[in-house]
Design a protein around this motif. Structure first.
Motif, short mmCIF file in Angstrom:
data_model
loop_
_atom_site.label_atom_id
_atom_site.label_comp_id
_atom_site.label_asym_id
_atom_site.label_seq_id
_atom_site.Cartn_x
_atom_site.Cartn_y
_atom_site.Cartn_z
N UNK A 171 0.57 -1.30 -0.02
CA UNK A 171 -0.03 0.01 0.09
C UNK A 171 0.80 1.36 -0.02
N UNK A 172 0.52 2.13 -0.89
CA UNK A 172 1.29 3.49 -1.06
C UNK A 172 0.33 4.71 -0.63
N UNK A 173 0.52 5.61 0.03
CA UNK A 173 -0.20 6.69 0.39
C UNK A 173 0.08 7.67 -0.92
N UNK A 174 -0.98 8.15 -1.65
CA UNK A 174 -0.96 8.77 -2.96
C UNK A 174 -0.71 10.28 -2.51
N UNK A 175 0.27 10.59 -2.25
CA UNK A 175 0.72 12.11 -1.88
C UNK A 175 1.11 12.90 -3.02
N UNK A 176 0.95 14.01 -3.26
CA UNK A 176 1.11 14.77 -4.46
C UNK A 176 2.75 14.66 -4.84
N UNK A 177 3.55 14.37 -3.75
CA UNK A 177 5.15 14.33 -3.86
C UNK A 177 5.21 12.99 -4.40
N UNK A 178 4.49 11.93 -4.52
CA UNK A 178 4.81 10.87 -5.12
C UNK A 178 4.36 10.54 -6.30
N UNK A 179 3.73 11.66 -7.28
CA UNK A 179 3.20 11.71 -8.46
C UNK A 179 4.11 11.52 -9.33
N UNK A 180 4.01 10.39 -10.22
CA UNK A 180 4.96 9.93 -11.03
C UNK A 180 6.01 8.91 -10.71
N UNK A 181 5.94 8.64 -9.39
CA UNK A 181 6.70 7.59 -8.75
C UNK A 181 6.67 6.16 -9.49
N UNK A 182 7.75 5.44 -9.70
CA UNK A 182 7.78 4.37 -10.08
C UNK A 182 7.79 3.13 -8.81
N UNK A 183 6.61 2.30 -9.19
CA UNK A 183 6.66 1.17 -8.22
C UNK A 183 6.80 0.01 -8.78
N UNK A 184 7.77 -0.85 -8.33
CA UNK A 184 8.20 -2.18 -8.96
C UNK A 184 8.33 -3.14 -7.96
N UNK A 185 7.66 -4.29 -8.49
CA UNK A 185 7.74 -5.76 -7.84
C UNK A 185 8.76 -6.26 -8.59
N UNK A 186 9.63 -6.85 -7.45
CA UNK A 186 10.98 -7.68 -8.00
C UNK A 186 10.75 -9.01 -7.59
N UNK A 187 10.83 -10.00 -8.45
CA UNK A 187 10.73 -11.26 -7.90
C UNK A 187 12.05 -12.08 -8.22
N UNK A 188 12.19 -12.66 -7.19
CA UNK A 188 13.66 -13.71 -7.17
C UNK A 188 13.16 -14.80 -6.90
N UNK A 189 13.64 -15.85 -8.08
CA UNK A 189 13.22 -17.32 -7.97
C UNK A 189 14.36 -18.14 -8.61
N UNK A 190 14.78 -19.31 -7.96
CA UNK A 190 15.75 -20.04 -8.63
C UNK A 190 15.36 -20.49 -9.82
N UNK A 191 14.30 -20.86 -10.32
CA UNK A 191 14.09 -21.14 -11.98
C UNK A 191 14.26 -20.04 -12.75
N UNK A 192 14.60 -18.82 -12.49
CA UNK A 192 14.93 -17.88 -13.41
C UNK A 192 15.75 -16.73 -12.92
N UNK A 193 16.13 -15.73 -14.00
CA UNK A 193 16.63 -14.54 -13.27
C UNK A 193 15.83 -13.78 -12.79
N UNK A 194 16.25 -12.91 -11.76
CA UNK A 194 15.31 -11.77 -11.21
C UNK A 194 14.32 -11.08 -12.08
#
Length: 141
Positions: free
Chosen positions: A60-83
């Motif tokens: 959860x991210x608070x949608x403040x004006x300062x965060x407008x345009x922020x990039x939110x990234x989900x990084x997945x690390x698993x043995x079967x593939x590269x991150x």
């Protein structure tokens, strides 16, 4: 598809859904503009009937004006593939700019233009009707 803009000061939930992976050991990290975000609810992988796993992670991210345009990234690390990284941009609806939002300023200009156009059309219509009435009256005489 890009998510629709969030309202200012509302909480926005981002979801990363991993489907049909094996083995079960997986790590998910959330980043905001490259900085790790603390995740409140950590879920465990769910085993599917075929021996694969599924996992949902949310932040959860608070949608403040300062965060407008922020990039939110989900990084997945698993043995079967590269991150793997999956990113989206947090857009805030109506961020203020000098007391007025960009959208309001653009709409204000468009409204002024359409009002002037309607006024001009109204004047032409009024002149046309008046001219038609006068023509009709003089034609009857």
């Amino acid at each position: 598809a890009e998510p629709s803009p969030a309202e200012v000061n509302k909480t926005v939930t981002f979801t990363c859904l991993l489907k049909e992976f094996h083995p079960a050991r997986v790590s998910i990290y959330w980043l905001e503009n490259g900085t790790e975000i603390k995740v409140e609810n950590v879920f465990r992988p769910l085993e599917l009937p075929q021996g694969f796993f599924e996992l949902r992670s949310q932040v959860e991210v608070q949608a403040t004006e300062e965060k407008n345009g922020s990039t939110i990234t989900c990084t997945v690390v698993h043995d079967a593939q590269a991150p793997a990284n999956y990113s989206t941009v947090l857009w805030i609806s109506n961020p203020t700019l000098g007391g007025l939002s960009n959208e309001f300023q653009m709409n204000k200009g468009a409204n002024l233009l359409s009002s002037l156009l309607l006024l001009w059309m109204g004047i032409l219509l009024e002149k046309g009707l008046l001219g038609g009435l006068l023509f009709f009256l003089f034609k009857r005489m």
